[in-house]
Design a protein around this motif. Structure first.
Motif, PDB file in Angstrom:
ATOM      1  N   ARG A 201     -33.285   7.080  75.063  1.00 49.57           N
ATOM      2  CA  ARG A 201     -33.441   6.850  73.555  1.00 49.57           C
ATOM      3  C   ARG A 201     -34.579   7.661  73.104  1.00 49.57           C
ATOM      4  NH1 ARG A 201     -33.585   0.820  72.342  1.00 49.57           N
ATOM      5  NH2 ARG A 201     -33.319   1.671  70.137  1.00 49.57           N
ATOM      6  N   PRO A 206     -27.804  10.715  69.234  1.00 42.54           N
ATOM      7  CA  PRO A 206     -26.486  10.511  69.497  1.00 42.54           C
ATOM      8  C   PRO A 206     -25.950  11.989  69.353  1.00 42.54           C
ATOM      9  CG  PRO A 206     -26.915   8.533  68.447  1.00 42.54           C
ATOM     10  CD  PRO A 206     -28.229   9.571  68.396  1.00 42.54           C
ATOM     11  N   LEU A 227     -24.907   5.105  74.703  1.00 44.76           N
ATOM     12  CA  LEU A 227     -25.804   5.853  73.687  1.00 44.76           C
ATOM     13  C   LEU A 227     -25.360   6.745  72.841  1.00 44.76           C
ATOM     14  CD1 LEU A 227     -29.231   6.010  75.725  1.00 44.76           C
ATOM     15  CD2 LEU A 227     -28.544   4.204  74.137  1.00 44.76           C
ATOM     16  N   GLY A 228     -24.093   6.962  72.901  1.00 46.65           N
ATOM     17  CA  GLY A 228     -23.345   8.243  72.327  1.00 46.65           C
ATOM     18  C   GLY A 228     -23.564   9.593  72.603  1.00 46.65           C
TER      19      GLY A 228
END
Length: 485
Positions: A201, A206, A227-228
């Motif tokens: 992250r 994303p 998390l895309g």
């Protein structure tokens, strides 16, 4: 006698003496070990020390105890299996468009649902040790002492980055792996999975692409999908780890790569260790490309020879490596304690940790800090490594004896798992279903890639002390593999 020998328990010094005698052939297979009383007289040690030394060698599979006859040297266990084949030299880093590689959640969910529906008699899928591998009583006592010393801990807030004393112990322990962090650079997390979440992250958005080993731990693929992000699988050698050459090619052809995630030491599921020169090359490549390198070192303390393995982070001079660790495999699976070094993303990781989950429970950190700060932790690791080495050897021997001709596996030099290649293109999904129906759980190769390249593999755990039930399960599993699932 040097300082290291002074710090080594007497029974381990005695065991090392006879281990060398066995390795050199002075004590040949089938030879009788000197009796416990003879050991006491010869080495002027107590009965307890002599017994502990013999039992340590027995745990390693070097001695066999025979009723009313004493200990005898065992014939060396050799798995008569070829190693897993290396990736093709011309293997590409991945498809030119990595987008089709997705859907791991559905696949894992299918396996989880099936496991819930079938009672498990023998679990060969777990990637951590059984309870008897860990110092249960010592950890309990450490927790009680911590609670007596700081009774307010259960009703007091915890510092956002974790207990300062625990972070100080982690910083001291990190020096053995070539790192030199300060306690303030360490963030305590809820296991390594949260550390990987926070790291990804912190460095991606994303739609970005993350380069991973192939095969790789299915939990990482789930995190990436959650998390895309898109996983780009990089060919990985069962002996040398991720191909740095293939990764360099991927950097040139996939412009959306924002992070690389690797397990350099005892990779899951292959069990390979990346050579130090390759770790250094990997760090330099990612630094030059301005791509974050995320290192998962959860198995790094489990080397057979007790020598510390260097981390990729130890070559980092710019803060481009995020190091993630955990005690889930080495000390306390039930505590879910992990940590990370955020490098140049430390401030962002602190913020994300606060937003995502707040600080970890303090009591577990206090208890572990006390245990890890003493020589008891070193003695535990020595014992755990010996147990795992013996269990891997016994499991490999059983696979060699009971799996069909053409089966392959590479013997790792540490860790707690074996990566087994089945002959004739057997389907791991079919083997998984057939074995589960009989109460045997394995981890099918399908779980470790978003492609179908590893459907003919199984990951088999060696975390439980080898016993007749495990041997019977492997025998039956071999029959299922021979029948084609």
């Amino acid at each position: 006698m040097d300082a290291a020998t002074v710090d080594t328990p007497l029974y381990l010094q005695l065991a090392a003496h006879y281990r060398q005698a066995i390795a050199s052939g002075v004590l040949a297979p089938g030879a009788r070990m000197p009796s416990v009383r003879a050991l006491m007289r010869t080495h002027r040690v107590s009965l307890s020390t002599a017994l502990q030394a013999c039992r340590s060698l027995e745990d390693e599979g070097l001695l066999e105890a025979r009723p009313r006859s004493g200990y005898f040297v065992q014939a060396p266990r050799r798995a008569v299996l070829q190693p897993v084949q290396e990736p093709e030299p011309g293997a590409t880093a991945a498809s030119p468009d990595p987008a089709p590689y997705s859907g791991i959640h559905d696949r894992i969910s299918d396996f989880v649902v099936k496991c819930e529906r079938h009672p498990v008699v023998t679990n060969l899928a777990l990637a951590f040790g059984s309870p008897e591998c860990y110092p249960q009583e010592a950890l309990k006592n450490a927790a009680l002492r911590a609670l007596r010393r700081r009774p307010e801990v259960l009703v007091s807030p915890v510092p956002p980055q974790g207990d300062p004393g625990f972070r100080a112990v982690l910083a001291r322990r990190a020096m053995a792996a070539g790192m030199s962090p300060t306690p303030d650079e360490i963030v305590v997390t809820h296991g390594c999975t949260e550390a990987l979440n926070l790291a990804l992250r912190a460095v991606t958005q994303p739609g970005d692409t993350v380069a991973v080993e192939s095969p790789t731990y299915f939990g990482l693929l789930q995190v990436i999908e959650s998390l895309g992000l898109t996983a780009l699988e990089i060919p990985t050698s069962p002996s040398r780890g991720m191909s740095v050459e293939a990764l360099e090619l991927a950097f040139a052809t996939h412009l959306q790569i924002r992070a690389v995630v690797v397990v350099p030491n005892f990779q899951n599921p292959l069990g390979c260790v990346m050579p130090d020169e390759e770790k250094a090359r990997l760090v330099a490549l990612c630094d030059a490309a301005k791509v974050a390198l995320i290192e998962d070192d959860i198995y790094g303390a489990l080397s057979d020879d007790d020598l510390p393995l260097r981390t990729a982070k130890s070559w980092d001079r710019s803060g481009n490596v995020i190091h993630c660790g955990s005690l889930h495999k080495t000390l306390a699976p039930g505590m879910r304690i992990g940590w990370m070094l955020g490098g140049r993303w430390l401030a962002r990781i602190r913020m994300l940790k606060h937003a995502q989950s707040r600080a970890n429970d303090a009591l577990a950190q206090l208890a572990i800090a006390e245990f890890m700060g003493s020589h008891a932790y070193d003695r535990h690791l020595v014992r755990l490594r010996r147990l795992l080495k013996a269990q891997r050897a016994a499991t490999a021997e059983a696979i060699a004896a009971h799996f069909p001709a053409g089966t392959r596996l590479s013997m790792p030099s540490g860790g707690m798992m074996l990566w087994v290649e089945m002959p004739g293109g057997r389907s791991s999904g079919q083997v998984f279903d057939a074995a589960l129906a009989e109460g045997i759980r394995v981890a099918p190769g399908l779980m470790f890639s978003n492609s179908g390249r590893f459907d003919h593999f199984l990951r088999i755990s060696c975390g439980t002390p080898f016993n007749p039930n495990i041997e019977a399960a492997i025998r039956r599993l071999g029959q299922i593999v021979a029948a084609g699932g």
